[in-house]
Design a protein around this motif. Structure first.
Motif, mmCIF file in Angstrom:
data_model
loop_
_atom_site.group_PDB
_atom_site.id
_atom_site.type_symbol
_atom_site.label_atom_id
_atom_site.label_comp_id
_atom_site.label_asym_id
_atom_site.label_seq_id
_atom_site.Cartn_x
_atom_site.Cartn_y
_atom_site.Cartn_z
ATOM 1 N N ASP A 59 0.739 -1.078 -0.111
ATOM 2 C CA ASP A 59 -0.061 0.077 -0.058
ATOM 3 C C ASP A 59 0.836 1.165 0.044
ATOM 4 O OD1 ASP A 59 1.014 -0.280 2.485
ATOM 5 O OD2 ASP A 59 -0.931 0.215 3.397
ATOM 6 N N GLN A 60 2.049 1.187 -0.164
ATOM 7 C CA GLN A 60 2.940 2.257 -0.367
ATOM 8 C C GLN A 60 3.291 2.864 -1.572
ATOM 9 O OE1 GLN A 60 4.282 3.195 3.131
ATOM 10 N NE2 GLN A 60 2.328 1.683 3.284
ATOM 11 N N TYR A 61 2.303 2.766 -2.565
ATOM 12 C CA TYR A 61 2.265 3.250 -3.965
ATOM 13 C C TYR A 61 1.799 4.711 -4.208
ATOM 14 C CZ TYR A 61 -2.324 1.375 -4.099
ATOM 15 O OH TYR A 61 -3.680 1.138 -3.838
ATOM 16 N N SER A 62 2.047 5.226 -5.371
ATOM 17 C CA SER A 62 1.476 6.822 -5.535
ATOM 18 C C SER A 62 0.934 6.676 -6.881
ATOM 19 C CB SER A 62 2.545 7.668 -5.440
ATOM 20 O OG SER A 62 3.267 7.433 -6.786
ATOM 21 N N ARG A 63 0.306 7.447 -7.432
ATOM 22 C CA ARG A 63 -0.370 7.711 -8.717
ATOM 23 C C ARG A 63 0.870 7.905 -9.864
ATOM 24 N NH1 ARG A 63 -4.935 5.494 -9.880
ATOM 25 N NH2 ARG A 63 -5.546 7.179 -11.372
ATOM 26 N N GLU A 64 1.998 8.242 -9.283
ATOM 27 C CA GLU A 64 2.939 8.623 -10.428
ATOM 28 C C GLU A 64 3.332 7.553 -11.307
ATOM 29 O OE1 GLU A 64 7.514 10.796 -10.607
ATOM 30 O OE2 GLU A 64 6.432 10.407 -8.538
ATOM 31 N N LEU A 65 3.225 7.778 -12.391
ATOM 32 C CA LEU A 65 3.702 6.785 -13.593
ATOM 33 C C LEU A 65 5.262 6.910 -13.956
ATOM 34 C CD1 LEU A 65 0.667 6.500 -15.623
ATOM 35 C CD2 LEU A 65 1.170 4.908 -14.066
ATOM 36 N N LYS A 66 5.882 5.709 -14.191
ATOM 37 C CA LYS A 66 7.410 5.928 -14.482
ATOM 38 C C LYS A 66 7.663 4.839 -15.692
ATOM 39 C CE LYS A 66 9.179 7.455 -10.004
ATOM 40 N NZ LYS A 66 10.174 6.998 -9.090
ATOM 41 N N GLY A 67 8.642 4.973 -16.705
ATOM 42 C CA GLY A 67 9.005 4.068 -17.299
ATOM 43 C C GLY A 67 9.735 3.066 -16.772
ATOM 44 N N ILE A 68 9.353 2.001 -16.357
ATOM 45 C CA ILE A 68 10.065 0.721 -15.873
ATOM 46 C C ILE A 68 10.019 -0.576 -16.543
ATOM 47 C CG2 ILE A 68 9.928 -0.668 -13.643
ATOM 48 C CD1 ILE A 68 8.548 1.616 -12.234
ATOM 49 N N GLU A 69 11.376 -1.084 -16.652
ATOM 50 C CA GLU A 69 11.614 -2.184 -17.363
ATOM 51 C C GLU A 69 11.035 -3.322 -16.557
ATOM 52 O OE1 GLU A 69 15.523 -2.934 -18.578
ATOM 53 O OE2 GLU A 69 15.626 -1.536 -20.135
ATOM 54 N N GLN A 70 10.285 -4.121 -17.402
ATOM 55 C CA GLN A 70 9.614 -5.594 -16.856
ATOM 56 C C GLN A 70 9.841 -6.713 -17.913
ATOM 57 O OE1 GLN A 70 6.855 -5.760 -14.351
ATOM 58 N NE2 GLN A 70 8.254 -4.124 -13.539
ATOM 59 N N THR A 71 9.913 -7.810 -17.468
ATOM 60 C CA THR A 71 10.049 -9.004 -18.278
ATOM 61 C C THR A 71 8.989 -9.287 -18.929
ATOM 62 O OG1 THR A 71 11.965 -9.793 -16.784
ATOM 63 C CG2 THR A 71 10.751 -11.438 -18.328
ATOM 64 N N VAL A 72 9.037 -9.504 -20.290
ATOM 65 C CA VAL A 72 7.770 -9.876 -21.107
ATOM 66 C C VAL A 72 7.997 -11.090 -21.754
ATOM 67 C CG1 VAL A 72 6.057 -9.069 -22.950
ATOM 68 C CG2 VAL A 72 7.079 -7.415 -21.203
ATOM 69 N N VAL A 73 7.107 -12.209 -21.548
ATOM 70 C CA VAL A 73 7.468 -13.443 -22.273
ATOM 71 C C VAL A 73 6.214 -13.669 -23.370
ATOM 72 C CG1 VAL A 73 7.698 -15.883 -22.156
ATOM 73 C CG2 VAL A 73 8.475 -14.471 -20.388
ATOM 74 N N THR A 74 6.552 -13.850 -24.636
ATOM 75 C CA THR A 74 5.512 -13.727 -25.594
ATOM 76 C C THR A 74 5.814 -15.189 -26.404
ATOM 77 O OG1 THR A 74 5.847 -11.422 -26.171
ATOM 78 C CG2 THR A 74 4.881 -12.936 -27.924
ATOM 79 N N LEU A 75 4.408 -15.646 -26.474
ATOM 80 C CA LEU A 75 4.183 -16.984 -27.216
ATOM 81 C C LEU A 75 3.445 -16.518 -28.483
ATOM 82 C CD1 LEU A 75 2.916 -19.097 -24.121
ATOM 83 C CD2 LEU A 75 5.153 -18.951 -25.286
ATOM 84 N N GLN A 76 3.825 -17.098 -29.644
ATOM 85 C CA GLN A 76 3.241 -16.880 -30.923
ATOM 86 C C GLN A 76 3.068 -18.045 -31.937
ATOM 87 O OE1 GLN A 76 4.024 -12.828 -32.498
ATOM 88 N NE2 GLN A 76 3.516 -13.519 -34.626
ATOM 89 N N ASN A 77 2.081 -18.211 -32.607
ATOM 90 C CA ASN A 77 1.883 -19.213 -33.830
ATOM 91 C C ASN A 77 1.140 -18.399 -34.813
ATOM 92 O OD1 ASN A 77 -0.911 -19.140 -33.184
ATOM 93 N ND2 ASN A 77 -0.839 -21.340 -32.311
ATOM 94 N N GLN A 78 0.693 -19.046 -35.861
ATOM 95 C CA GLN A 78 -0.094 -18.393 -37.015
ATOM 96 C C GLN A 78 -1.116 -17.509 -36.787
ATOM 97 O OE1 GLN A 78 -1.422 -21.016 -40.071
ATOM 98 N NE2 GLN A 78 -0.723 -22.727 -38.807
ATOM 99 N N HIS A 79 -1.743 -18.161 -35.496
ATOM 100 C CA HIS A 79 -3.251 -17.560 -35.059
ATOM 101 C C HIS A 79 -3.232 -16.737 -34.033
ATOM 102 C CE1 HIS A 79 -5.056 -20.652 -37.528
ATOM 103 N NE2 HIS A 79 -4.369 -21.644 -36.854
ATOM 104 N N LEU A 80 -2.306 -16.726 -32.882
ATOM 105 C CA LEU A 80 -2.373 -15.889 -31.876
ATOM 106 C C LEU A 80 -1.160 -15.210 -31.285
ATOM 107 C CD1 LEU A 80 -4.624 -17.804 -29.296
ATOM 108 C CD2 LEU A 80 -5.248 -15.720 -30.401
ATOM 109 N N ARG A 81 -1.003 -14.356 -30.834
ATOM 110 C CA ARG A 81 0.071 -13.904 -30.104
ATOM 111 C C ARG A 81 -0.165 -13.378 -28.513
ATOM 112 N NH1 ARG A 81 1.570 -9.999 -33.115
ATOM 113 N NH2 ARG A 81 0.560 -8.320 -32.145
#
Length: 628
Positions: A59-81
């Motif tokens: 509960d110690q967050y604010s409304r301020e938005l920052k550019g923060i790096e996050q790990t993103v894992v993507t799965l993809q085939n011919q139909h979906l990403r």
């Protein structure tokens, strides 16, 4: 599988609340009865935890938005990403149907935190995985263990897992895209490694785009609807007071509809937009429940949508769970596991029949889904997963918490080995939070901790511990209180205070003895502790002790900065000032435009205070958070 670091616009979660999570009980279960099936009534009375201990609030967050790096894992085939955020509860963040080019999920341009989860911090969008008890999961804003593995037939799988500290079970999420499938496959398993049953709750919640042409379809004639006040009752959403509520934008207020699917009915729920496109959630039979949630088109619902998705875009949620409703817990037997398969993809309906009268729409969706993803294909995929569900991960993507590794160490210490080959908890995940507890296991010494544990095993270890006597008594009291033994907790806190005066012991004593006066010496011992000050002032105001509350605020070295920040403590200051008759000062605070970052879902404190101070003026839109 593509693994990358991506910069996202994110409100930082901030540090954990340092206070043990013992004071605020979880939401009381509704009194469910009347014309509700006996099974639901019985399950609604089972397994409700007293608190969320040992989890600490986020509960110690604010409304301020920052550019923060996050790990993103993507799965993809011919139909979906499909893209996942393993650092944020494993959220399925985007699911793009490549044929139509549509993202089937509501994916805001920012991750804006709000107070909607069991631990407070939550954000809208994607598909989240909820375990524990009613509410958004303790892990929804925390990293999961994540790894890559390859099945015997060459399919790449994203595996995510964690130790749920509330129920002390392990959950596992395996996601993959078969080569020619238009549906993402997600297998879930919950394992109970204990010699007694554990109460279990699971709901997968998908946020879907909503506009005037959005309709939600499920194979049921009625639903159990929540009124957010008294309980649930059986309704017909497609004809409720002359309105078809299966169109989310036709709901005037927030609403939950738990569809009453027949036992033999295939488990699905689907969305149709103006072209018939939209997310379909299908599963094997164990995932029994299906639900539609809407914010409603009232002023409060609109405000919540803006609060959670500031860059625009409305959404509804379709959800699937183990029980028929979210008021229920189910007993997972000792040393057993439950598993099921969930499938996500484009329902691909025809708009005209999907938007027709309810029976025709349900029949059309049932027939179309039977073609797009036949039931036997789902069962075969689930059977294949069971053959490789215990494969050891081959490439670690990220570490989750160290609590699973600590539990494994505690079990070894107690002579109870933990065999979890497919979901290992590596020693590398152990960190500063686990260090003092690991030391207690190693040599029986304990000098205090800023984290917390649960269970009788730890309480027994503390009984014979050597080290800081005040800290041993304090943490023994916390464990006793977590188990509901308030008398023992009170005695232990007083013992701790005999050895050393501390803000934490006084605060915990205030809770154990239900005596808000104990907050005064607590805040005197920790005058700069924001979390303690917030809790103390809130408790004093609730007890009608506004003068004491205001005294704590004005005596705090944080007071000026907190007023300038225009957040929670500024709101509490205005409430205290109003209560002691200093209405001009209270009005001035409220007129500055408060933004209380952790305003709670359903909390109307801003609107109520405005009405009290400005009874003849309309409530500003930004202060409208009413759910009804």
């Amino acid at each position: 599988m593509h693994i990358e670091r991506r910069r996202l616009r994110l409100a930082e979660p901030g540090p954990l609340n340092p206070l043990p999570n013992l004071g605020k009980p979880l939401e009381d279960p509704y009194q469910i009865g009347g014309a509700i099936p006996f099974e639901i009534i019985e399950n609604s009375r089972y397994g409700h935890p007293l608190t969320l201990h040992p989890y600490q609030l986020q509960d110690q967050y604010s409304r301020e938005l920052k550019g923060i790096e996050q790990t993103v894992v993507t799965l993809q085939n011919q139909h979906l990403r499909a893209s996942f955020l393993p650092e944020l509860g494993g959220r399925l963040w985007e699911l793009t149907d490549l044929a139509s080019g549509k993202n089937l999920l509501h994916t805001p341009g920012q991750i804006q935190l709000g107070n909607l989860a069991l631990r407070n911090a939550w954000f809208a969008g994607g598909v989240e995985w909820n375990i524990g008890t009613r509410g958004h999961s303790p892990s929804t804003c925390s990293p999961l263990h994540a790894a890559k593995l390859t099945t015997p037939d060459g399919v790449e799988v994203l595996r995510m897992w964690e130790f749920d500290r509330l129920r002390e079970v392990v959950f596992q999420i395996d996601a993959w895209l078969p080569e020619d499938s238009a549906y993402l496959q997600v297998a879930i398993r919950i394992s109970n490694p204990h010699p007694q049953p554990k109460p279990i709750y699971w709901w997968s919640n998908a946020a879907v785009p909503q506009d005037s042409q959005t309709r939600v379809i499920a194979p049921a004639e009625s639903a159990f609807a929540s009124d957010y006040q008294r309980g649930i009752s059986r309704k017909t959403p497609q004809n409720l007071d002359g309105v078809d509520h299966s169109w989310p934008m036709r709901n005037s207020t927030a609403a939950d509809f738990f569809f009453d699917l027949a036992p033999e009915q295939r488990r699905w729920i689907a969305v149709s937009d103006a072209q018939g496109d939209g997310l379909a959630m299908l599963s094997t039979a164990r995932l029994r429940g299906r639900k539609l949630f809407v914010w409603g088109e009232g002023q409060g619902g609109q405000r919540w949508q803006e609060w959670l998705s500031p860059d625009g875009g409305r959404y509804a949620e379709i959800q699937a769970g183990l029980a028929q409703t979210q008021f229920e817990n189910l007993p997972l037997p000792a040393n057993e596991s439950w598993s099921w398969l969930e499938c996500y993809g484009n329902a691909g309906l025809d708009a005209e029949p999907a938007h027709a009268a309810w029976p025709a729409a349900v029949q059309h969706a049932e027939e179309r889904l039977a073609v797009r993803l036949p039931k036997d294909v789902v069962e075969q995929s689930f059977a294949r997963w069971q053959g490789w569900a215990d494969l050891v991960p081959e490439q670690q993507i990220q570490l989750g918490s160290g609590w699973g590794a600590l539990e494994a160490a505690r079990r070894r210490h107690a002579g109870s080995e933990w065999q979890l080959a497919g979901t290992p908890f590596p020693v590398e995940s152990l960190g500063e939070a686990q260090r003092p507890w690991l030391q207690l296991l190693k040599d029986g010494t304990f000098d205090g901790a800023t984290s917390y544990v649960s269970g009788s095993g730890w309480r027994e270890l503390l009984k014979t511990a050597q080290g800081d006597t005040a800290q041993i008594a304090l943490h023994s009291g916390i464990l006793a209180q977590a188990e509901g033994d308030l008398n023992a907790a009170s005695e232990l806190y007083r013992t701790s205070l005999e050895f050393r005066q501390s803000a934490m012991a006084w605060r915990c004593l205030a809770l154990a003895e239900d005596n808000v006066e104990h907050y005064l010496p607590a805040c005197a011992a920790g005058p700069a502790d924001r979390a303690l000050l917030t809790e103390a002032v809130t408790a004093l105001l609730a007890a009608g002790k506004a003068t004491e509350a205001l005294g704590l605020l004005e005596g705090s070295p944080r007071y000026g900065a907190e007023l300038a920040a225009k957040g929670r403590l500024a709101l509490l200051s205005a409430q205290a000032l109003a209560a002691v008759g200093r209405t001009a000062e209270a009005s001035a605070i409220l007129q500055t435009g408060l933004q209380v970052a952790d305003i709670r879902e359903g909390e109307n404190s801003l609107a109520q205070l405005w009405q009290q101070l400005f009874p003849s003026e309309p409530i500003p839109d930004e202060y409208q958070f009413s759910m009804s």
